[in-house]
Design an enzyme around this catalytic site. Structure first.
Site, PDB file in Angstrom:
ATOM      1  N   ASP A 312       0.810  -1.224   0.000  1.00  0.00           N
ATOM      2  CA  ASP A 312       0.000   0.000   0.000  1.00  0.00           C
ATOM      3  C   ASP A 312       0.842   1.272   0.000  1.00  0.00           C
ATOM      4  O   ASP A 312       0.429   2.286  -0.572  1.00  0.00           O
ATOM      5  CB  ASP A 312      -0.944   0.018   1.207  1.00  0.00           C
ATOM      6  CG  ASP A 312      -2.208  -0.800   0.954  1.00  0.00           C
ATOM      7  OD1 ASP A 312      -2.341  -1.367  -0.157  1.00  0.00           O
ATOM      8  OD2 ASP A 312      -3.073  -0.865   1.844  1.00  0.00           O
ATOM      9  N   GLY A 314       4.247   1.638  -1.090  1.00  0.00           N
ATOM     10  CA  GLY A 314       5.060   1.758  -2.304  1.00  0.00           C
ATOM     11  C   GLY A 314       4.235   1.865  -3.575  1.00  0.00           C
ATOM     12  O   GLY A 314       4.638   2.513  -4.541  1.00  0.00           O
ATOM     13  N   GLY A 317       1.165   4.991  -2.215  1.00  0.00           N
ATOM     14  CA  GLY A 317       1.618   6.170  -1.460  1.00  0.00           C
ATOM     15  C   GLY A 317       0.775   6.362  -0.220  1.00  0.00           C
ATOM     16  O   GLY A 317      -0.415   6.629  -0.308  1.00  0.00           O
ATOM     17  N   PHE A 318       1.401   6.194   0.942  1.00  0.00           N
ATOM     18  CA  PHE A 318       0.672   6.376   2.200  1.00  0.00           C
ATOM     19  C   PHE A 318       0.283   7.838   2.385  1.00  0.00           C
ATOM     20  O   PHE A 318      -0.779   8.135   2.918  1.00  0.00           O
ATOM     21  CB  PHE A 318       1.567   5.926   3.371  1.00  0.00           C
ATOM     22  CG  PHE A 318       1.051   4.705   4.075  1.00  0.00           C
ATOM     23  CD1 PHE A 318       0.494   3.658   3.361  1.00  0.00           C
ATOM     24  CD2 PHE A 318       1.123   4.602   5.460  1.00  0.00           C
ATOM     25  CE1 PHE A 318       0.014   2.531   4.023  1.00  0.00           C
ATOM     26  CE2 PHE A 318       0.647   3.485   6.125  1.00  0.00           C
ATOM     27  CZ  PHE A 318       0.092   2.451   5.410  1.00  0.00           C
ATOM     28  N   TYR A 400      -9.783  -0.515   2.797  1.00  0.00           N
ATOM     29  CA  TYR A 400      -9.285  -0.555   4.171  1.00  0.00           C
ATOM     30  C   TYR A 400      -8.829   0.800   4.679  1.00  0.00           C
ATOM     31  O   TYR A 400      -8.265   1.584   3.939  1.00  0.00           O
ATOM     32  CB  TYR A 400      -8.087  -1.517   4.284  1.00  0.00           C
ATOM     33  CG  TYR A 400      -8.458  -2.822   4.925  1.00  0.00           C
ATOM     34  CD1 TYR A 400      -8.890  -2.862   6.235  1.00  0.00           C
ATOM     35  CD2 TYR A 400      -8.375  -4.015   4.224  1.00  0.00           C
ATOM     36  CE1 TYR A 400      -9.233  -4.068   6.834  1.00  0.00           C
ATOM     37  CE2 TYR A 400      -8.723  -5.215   4.810  1.00  0.00           C
ATOM     38  CZ  TYR A 400      -9.154  -5.235   6.111  1.00  0.00           C
ATOM     39  OH  TYR A 400      -9.493  -6.414   6.696  1.00  0.00           O
ATOM     40  N   ASP A 401      -9.047   1.034   5.971  1.00  0.00           N
ATOM     41  CA  ASP A 401      -8.544   2.227   6.643  1.00  0.00           C
ATOM     42  C   ASP A 401      -7.567   1.804   7.735  1.00  0.00           C
ATOM     43  O   ASP A 401      -7.891   0.922   8.536  1.00  0.00           O
ATOM     44  CB  ASP A 401      -9.697   3.015   7.290  1.00  0.00           C
ATOM     45  CG  ASP A 401     -10.770   3.429   6.287  1.00  0.00           C
ATOM     46  OD1 ASP A 401     -11.390   2.534   5.669  1.00  0.00           O
ATOM     47  OD2 ASP A 401     -11.005   4.635   6.132  1.00  0.00           O
ATOM     48  N   HIS A 459      -1.840  -8.392   7.145  1.00  0.00           N
ATOM     49  CA  HIS A 459      -1.346  -7.006   7.147  1.00  0.00           C
ATOM     50  C   HIS A 459       0.042  -7.024   7.783  1.00  0.00           C
ATOM     51  O   HIS A 459       0.158  -7.306   8.973  1.00  0.00           O
ATOM     52  CB  HIS A 459      -2.239  -6.094   7.993  1.00  0.00           C
ATOM     53  CG  HIS A 459      -3.676  -6.038   7.587  1.00  0.00           C
ATOM     54  ND1 HIS A 459      -4.266  -4.898   7.103  1.00  0.00           N
ATOM     55  CD2 HIS A 459      -4.648  -6.971   7.577  1.00  0.00           C
ATOM     56  CE1 HIS A 459      -5.540  -5.134   6.826  1.00  0.00           C
ATOM     57  NE2 HIS A 459      -5.808  -6.386   7.115  1.00  0.00           N
ATOM     58  N   ILE A 611      22.952   3.684  13.334  1.00  0.00           N
ATOM     59  CA  ILE A 611      22.153   2.538  12.872  1.00  0.00           C
ATOM     60  C   ILE A 611      20.653   2.840  12.843  1.00  0.00           C
ATOM     61  O   ILE A 611      20.175   3.756  13.504  1.00  0.00           O
ATOM     62  CB  ILE A 611      22.402   1.268  13.739  1.00  0.00           C
ATOM     63  CG1 ILE A 611      22.159   1.559  15.228  1.00  0.00           C
ATOM     64  CG2 ILE A 611      23.804   0.737  13.497  1.00  0.00           C
ATOM     65  CD1 ILE A 611      22.313   0.337  16.134  1.00  0.00           C
TER      66      ILE A 611
END
Lengths: 670, 670
Positions: A312, A314, A317-318, A400-401, A459, A611
Site C-alpha cells: 500500500d 510503495g 503512497g501512504f 481498508y482504513d 497485514h 544505525i
C-alpha cells in the site's frame, strides 16, 4: 432508567512552536504549497514544451543528517538550503530529479532502469477506472449479468509480480475490478466477478479483456453504514472543536519532536528529543520514524484474486492516500489539526486539509503509583494519572482504513499503534451456507452473508526507526534470558534448583541483527556504548515488540520475494539516507531487486555506528461476520522504552492535577 | 512560551442498577457488612468459647450456576438462599465451614489435611513483622551493622516449598526480611542483608535465626517519591470528584454485568451479557472472570532470595491486598467508586473504601471509520469515536502494585489489562559499578544505584475465564492457519505458488486444549456449536492473547512444580465450581498437589460442554534504572472479541456524539 450524572473534565492542550518565526524553515519541514509550485515551474521548464512530464512524487530532499543536527544545535536566521526531489514519468520512462529551490534549477537528472515503477497517481487511477464504462466488451458483459452500467464503479488494483507473466514485464499495467453501487455505497462488498481487465497506464487503454464466467452477485442488503441512511432505531449513542496548527516543530511536556508530511510514507516523526532535568538538556532519542511499507497479501490463488498482494505504501503512497480527518470522530474534540500539500500529476500542489491531528490522551491510565502500609504510623498512597500526546494519520487505500498513531509519554516511552478498520475485501460465491464454504477447497475465506466470502489476508507493517540514543553512534544489543541450573556451590548452597540470567550479545553485523521473534526470550536494546549512567549502564532504548507475525507464503512465490523484508521481525542496518523503504524505492511490479533483504546481504558493520532498526508487526486476518459491513477497529503496536537512558524514573517528580470540584469545570494555567 | 488553549470536554457517565431495590440480593452480590457479622456470630458459636478460631477467608458460597441463571431469568422478590463459606485456623488446623445465613447455622464443617495453608491475614503479618524488633539476637545484629532499631521495619515473605526443607513441612512458617526506613519511605530499596529469620505463624515466634554476613547498605538518596518531599523544581505538571455506587449489577450502553468482591481474587466480573438488537435480547458472553493467580518467582538462587517465589493471590489474597483507590490519580475525575468488606481474623468485617472504580474511557481511539472516494459525485467520511467502560482494582502486595482492568466495548469486545508499577525488589551488594555486576555470576539483577541490585524476576498472571457463548454448552476450537502449495489445477491455474488456509480443529479433551503460544498461527475460539448465524457460522468469541511468556525454571524445581499452571498459556477445563484457582486452593507452602496441572491429568471431555478457559500472560522483568525508585507503569492484556457471535458489526448503528462549539462546554442528556 436511573438518572444520568454528567461531569465536566478539563483538558489542557498546548503545542509550542520551537522556531518562533514561520519565516525560517526547520530543516525537515515539508515543502510548502509555494515551494511545490516552484518545483513544478522549474521541472516543467527543464523539459521540451510538449513532453508533459507526470509528477509521481515530490518531496523535500532532506539535508544530510549531520547538517540538520548542526543547524538545529545553533539555529541561524538563514535556513539550510532547500532542495526538492521529484520522480516523474516522461515518455514511458521514470526520471529522478533534484531541484535547488534557491538557485531555481534542476541540479541532477537520472533515468531509472530495471524493474519497478513509482507509486500510482490518483488521477491515472481515476482515468483507468472510467475505461471499462465505455468499453464495448465490458458493456456486453454487464448486459449478460443484468447489471446497469450507470450503477457500476471500477477500481484499480496493482498486479504484483509473477515471473511467469512475461507479457507484463516492463509495462505499467494494472488490473481493474468493477463493483455494483446499486443500493449500496459499500461497493467493495458487491464485486462483479469473472472478468479480467488489464489497463496499460502509460497508454491509458485496456490491453487485455476476458469474460470468464458469471458468478452470483452478493446482496446490497445490510451493507449500509452511513448513519443518515440506517433505519431506526439507532444506538448506542456515543458520548463526547477544531483547531489547526501550522508549526511542524512541537514541544509538549518534556518532549520535543518534528512532524512532517511526505507523499510516500505520509506521517514522519523526526528529531524526537526528551528533556533530562539532571543534565538540564534535551537528549536525542529518534532521528526519524515512519511506516516504511504495508504488505497485504490476499490468500486466494484463483484467477480473480491471485495477484492481490498489495504494497500500500510503495504502490499507492501512504501520504497520497492519507485522508482528511473527521473532527470528533477520527480525533477527539480537543485535537489540533495540520494540513499538507503534495504534488499532483502535473506538479500542481494538492491541498489535504486535516491530514494529521495531535491531541493529549487522558485515557484513565496510571502513570505510576504506590500504596505503602509497611511503615507504622505512616500512610502513603501516591498516584499520578497518565497523560500522553498522540500524533495521528489515517490512510485509506480502497476498502481498508489504517489508523496510524505515534504516542509520546512523559516517562520517555514512544508507543506506536496501528488500528485496522474499513471494509473487507470480499468475493462473490455460489454458497448459501457456511458448511458449503468450509467443505470447499476453493472458498479461501469466511462465508459472511449471502453469496459473500470475506477473503483471508495478512497485514504486515514495517516501521523505519532511526533511533539515536544520545547521538547517532549506537549498537544493537540482545539481552538473552538464559535458564541456568543452580550448581549448589559456594553461596548457591540452597534448595533452589534453577533460575535465569541475562547473557548480553552485541550484534556486530547486519546478519547478527536479523531476528524472528518468538524463538526465545530476549530484550532488544539500542544502546549508546559511549554514554553511561553513573552506575555504569550504557544509555539505551528497548523495543517491546508489537503483534508478532511471520510470513506463510512460500519463499519462491513472487509476492514473498517482493515482500522478503517480512522474513524477519527485526532488522538493523547502518544509516544510509537512500535506504528508507523496506520494499525498495520502486515497488509497483518490483521483483525483489531492491529493499531490506537485498541491502543487508552486504552484511555491513552495525556496532558502534549510526544505525537504523526496522520492525515488522502484523495481523493474519480471518474475517468474521462482525467485520461486515464495517470492521470495528483491531489494534496493535509496540513500545520504545528508555532503559538505563535516565539515571532514574523521568516522571518521579511529575505534578498531579489540581483537585476539582464535582459538577464543576475550570481552566488550568501552568 | 506560546499561549495555552484549554477546551472543555463533556463526559457522560452512567451506571444503572439492574435490580432496582437494594433489598433484593443479586445472587452473586458479595457478603454485606451485616452478613459478614452474622457469619462471625454463627461460626464463633459453633466452637467452644476459648478455641479462638482465626478467620482466613469468608466469602459468598455461590449458588449453583443453573440456579443463578434461572433466578436471573425471572427474578423474584425472594432472593436465592444466602450461604457463606469460611476458612479458619483452629488449633493449628485448617477448617472449612459452610454457613446458612437464613437458618443461622453451620451446615458443614471439614478439616483440610495434606500440604498447603490458607492465605495469610494482614494481622498475623503485622505481628510477625514486630517480632525481630524486640528479639535479642536481632538487636545485636542491628548494632553490629550500626543500624538504629527504631529505624527498622520488617516484612513477611512466604517461604515457598522445597522438598529438601523438611523442617518446614507441616508448619505455617514465613521468613522475615527487615529494611531501614532511615531517611526513606522506599524501604524495599534498603534491605538489611545477611539475616535468616523464620517465624512460626501459629505459634507467633521466631523459630530460626541466623546472622550470616554483613553486606553494605544501599543509600536512601534518590529513593523519595512523595511529591511533598521532593525538592523543587517539580514537573512536568499533569493536566486533569468522586462518586460512589452500591449496586453490583451494572448496565452500560449495550452491556450488562455484575461486579463483585471476593477476598481471594478481589475483583470478579460475572454474568457479562450484551444486547443484540437483532434478537432484541441480552445474550450471555461470560459467566465469570477473575485473576486466578499471580506467580512472581525471583531469579536469585542464593540464601537470602532463593525462596522468593511468590503466589500473590493464593498466599496473600488479591482481595485482602486490594488498596483504596486514589481519586484523580488511580482513576479519572469522572469515575464512580465501590466499597468492599472482608472478614478480619476474628471475623469482624473490615471496610475497604473505594476498592473498585468504574469509568468511561474516552481515549481518542476510533471505534470504526471509512472514507470512500471511489464513487463519483459521492463523498463519504463516516467515523465513530471509541468509548468503553473500565472496571479497575489495584492490588499492592508489599513493594509491587498491579493495576487490574476489565474493559467493555460496545463492539462486544472485553479487554483486560494489567499494569505493573510500584517499587522494585532489590538486594544490597558490594559493587560500585555496573561492569562488576556484569562480570559476576552472583549479581542476578541490574546494578541500579550505589550498592543496589534490582533483582531479575517474572510476573505470571493466570486468568479464569468462564466464557458462556449464548449459554453454557460450548466448545474450544483451534483455527490453524496452514500454508498450502498452489497445485495449479482447475481454477488454480495461476502463477501464484502459495497461500494459507484455515484448518479447524475442535478440542475433545483437556489435553487437546493445552497450548504453548508462539508455535504456529492459530485463532483460538470458544464456540457454541448449537447456535449458528444465518450464514451458518457457529456463534463464537475469540481470544487475542496477551503478552506471551513461558517459564524458564526447571520442571523439577519446587517453585515450578507449584507454578506448573504456567507450563501452558491456554488451558480449558470442564466447569467445576470447586476449580477456581490455578495454583490450588491452599497455596502457601503447597507442593503442587492441587491446581490446573493436576485436575487436567484426568483429561476430561470438553467438547460441547460447560467449559472454562484459563489464560496465562506475563512479563519477564530485567530491571532498569528508570524503574528506580518508582516504576512507570508497564502494561499488557488480552482481548475477547466476538467472532460470528453477531450477524454483523454490533456498532454499525452507533450514534456519534453531537457536535460541540469551540471553547464551549455543555451537558448532554441521552
Amino acid at each position: 432508567m436511573a438518572t444520568i450524572k454528567p461531569f465536566l473534565l478539563v483538558l489542557l492542550f498546548s503545542i509550542f512552536s520551537r522556531i518562533s518565526s514561520s519565516k525560517t524553515h526547520h530543516p525537515l519541514d515539508p515543502l510548502t504549497r509555494e515551494e511545490l509550485s516552484l518545483v513544478q515551474l522549474i521541472v516543467k521548464k527543464s523539459y521540451p514544451p510538449r513532453s508533459s512530464p507526470v509528477f509521481h512524487y515530490v518531496a523535500l530532499d532532506e539535508p544530510e543528517k549531520h547538517d540538520v543536527l548542526s543547524w538545529l544545535a545553533k539555529p541561524e536566521p538563514e535556513p539550510l538550503p532547500r532542495r526538492a526531489q521529484a520522480i516523474l514519468r516522461v515518455h514511458k520512462q521514470t526520471h529522478e530529479l533534484v531541484v535547488d529551490l534557491k538557485a531555481r534549477k534542476v541540479v541532477s537528472k537520472h533515468v531509472h532502469r530495471g524493474p519497478g515503477f513509482p507509486s500510482l497517481t490518483l488521477e491515472e487511477q481515476t482515468a483507468a477506472n472510467d475505461l471499462p464504462l465505455t468499453y464495448g466488451p465490458f458493456l456486453r458483459s454487464a448486459a449478460k449479468r443484468g447489471i446497469d452500467v450507470s450503477q457500476v464503479v471500477c477500481s484499480v488494483f496493482t498486479v504484483g509480480w509473477f515471473a511467469e507473466e512475461k507479457q507484463f514485464i516492463g509495462k505499467r499495467v494494472v488490473k481493474i475490478q468493477c463493483f455494483s453501487k446499486k443500493d449500496t455505497v459499500s461497493v467493495y462488498l458487491l464485486p462483479v466477478e469473472g472478468l479480467t481487465i488489464v489497463v496499460d497506464l502509460d497508454e491509458m487503454r485496456i490491453v487485455e479483456y476476458k469474460d470468464r464466467e458469471v458468478a452470483p452477485m452478493p446482496r446490497a442488503e445490510g451493507t449500509e453504514y452511513r448513519l443518515s441512511k440506517l433505519p431506526l432505531p439507532h444506538g448506542p449513542r456515543i458520548n463526547d472543536t477544531y483547531h489547526r496548527t501550522f508549526f511542524h516543530a512541537c514541544r509538549w511536556m518534556n518532549w520535543e519532536f518534528h512532524v512532517s508530511f511526505d507523499a510516500r510514507p505520509g506521517l514522519v516523526i523526526s528529531m524526537a528529543r526528551i528533556y533530562d532535568p539532571d543534565q538540564k538538556a534535551f537528549r536525542s532519542v529518534m532521528y526519524r520514524g515512519h511506516i516504511s511499507e504495508l504488505f497485504v497479501p490476499y490468500q486466494d490463488p484463483t484467477e480473480d484474486y491471485y495477484y492481490k498482494t498489495f504494497f500500500d505504501s510503495g504502490e499507492f503512497g501512504f501520504g497520497v492516500s492519507a485522508v482528511s480527518l473527521v473532527p470528533n470522530g477520527d480525533c477527539p474534540s480537543h485535537a489540533v489539526y495540520m494540513d499538507a500539500f503534495y504534488a499532483g500529476p502535473d506538479g500542481t500542489p494538492v491541498h489535504v486539509p486535516n491530514v494529521f491531528c495531535i491531541f493529549e490522551r487522558h485515557a484513565g491510565e496510571v502513570m505510576w503509583r504506590h500504596t505503602e502500609l509497611a511503615i507504622p504510623h505512616v500512610t502513603i498512597a501516591e498516584s499520578r494519572p497518565e497523560v500522553s500526546l498522540v500524533v495521528r494519520m489515517i490512510v485509506t487505500v480502497g476498502n481498508y482504513d489504517h489508523v496510524i498513531d505515534w504516542e509520546f509519554k512523559p516517562s520517555g516511552s514512544i508507543k506506536t499503534q496501528v488500528g485496522l478498520t474499513g471494509i473487507l475485501e470480499v468475493k462473490a460465491a455460489n454458497y448459501t451456507h457456511a458448511d458449503q464454504a468450509a467443505a470447499s477447497e476453493e472458498a479461501h475465506g469466511t462465508y459472511l452473508a449471502e453469496h459473500t466470502i470475506g477473503l483471508y489476508h495478512d497485514h504486515f507493517l514495517t516501521y523505519y526507526l532511526d533511533i539515536d540514543v544520545d547521538g547517532a553512534t549506537n549498537s544493537f544489543v540482545k539481552k538473552n534470558l538464559v535458564p541456568r541450573r543452580n550448581t549448589n556451590t559456594g553461596h548457591h548452597r540452597t534448595p533452589r534448583k534453577s533460575y535465569w540470567t541475562v547473557v548480553t550479545e552485541t550484534a556486530r553485523t547486519e546478519s547478527e541483527a536479523k531476528i524472528r521473534l518468538g524463538v526465545g526470550p530476549t530484550e532488544l536494546v539500542i544502546e549508546n556504548p559511549n554514554k553511561k549512567t553513573k552506575p555504569g549502564n550504557p544509555h539505551g532504548y528497548r523495543l517491546i515488540p508489537g503483534p508478532v507475525i511471520h510470513p506463510l507464503l512460500a519463499p519462491d512465490d513472487g509476492p514473498q520475494i517482493r515482500g522478503s523484508f517480512t522474513n524477519y521481525n527485526i532488522w538493523v542496518t547502518p544509516y544510509n539516507k537512500t535506504e528508507r523503504y523496506a520494499g525498495g524505492k520502486y515497488v509497483d511490479q518490483s521483483q525483489g531487486e531492491d529493499g531490506l533483504a537485498v541491502w543487508t546481504r552486504r552484511n555491513r558493520k552495525i556496532e558502534n555506528e549510526d544505525i537504523v532498526m526496522w520492525h515488522v508487526i502484523g495481523f493474519h486476518h480471518v474475517p468474521c461476520q462482525e467485520d461486515f459491513p464495517m470492521m470495528p477497529t483491531l489494534s496493535g503496536g509496540f513500545e520504545l522504552r528508555p532503559t538505563n537512558f535516565f539515571e532514574r524514573s523521568a516522571v518521579l517528580k511529575a505534578v498531579p492535577p489540581p483537585p476539582m470540584k464535582a459538577d464543576g469545570c475550570g481552566v488550568v494555567e501552568p
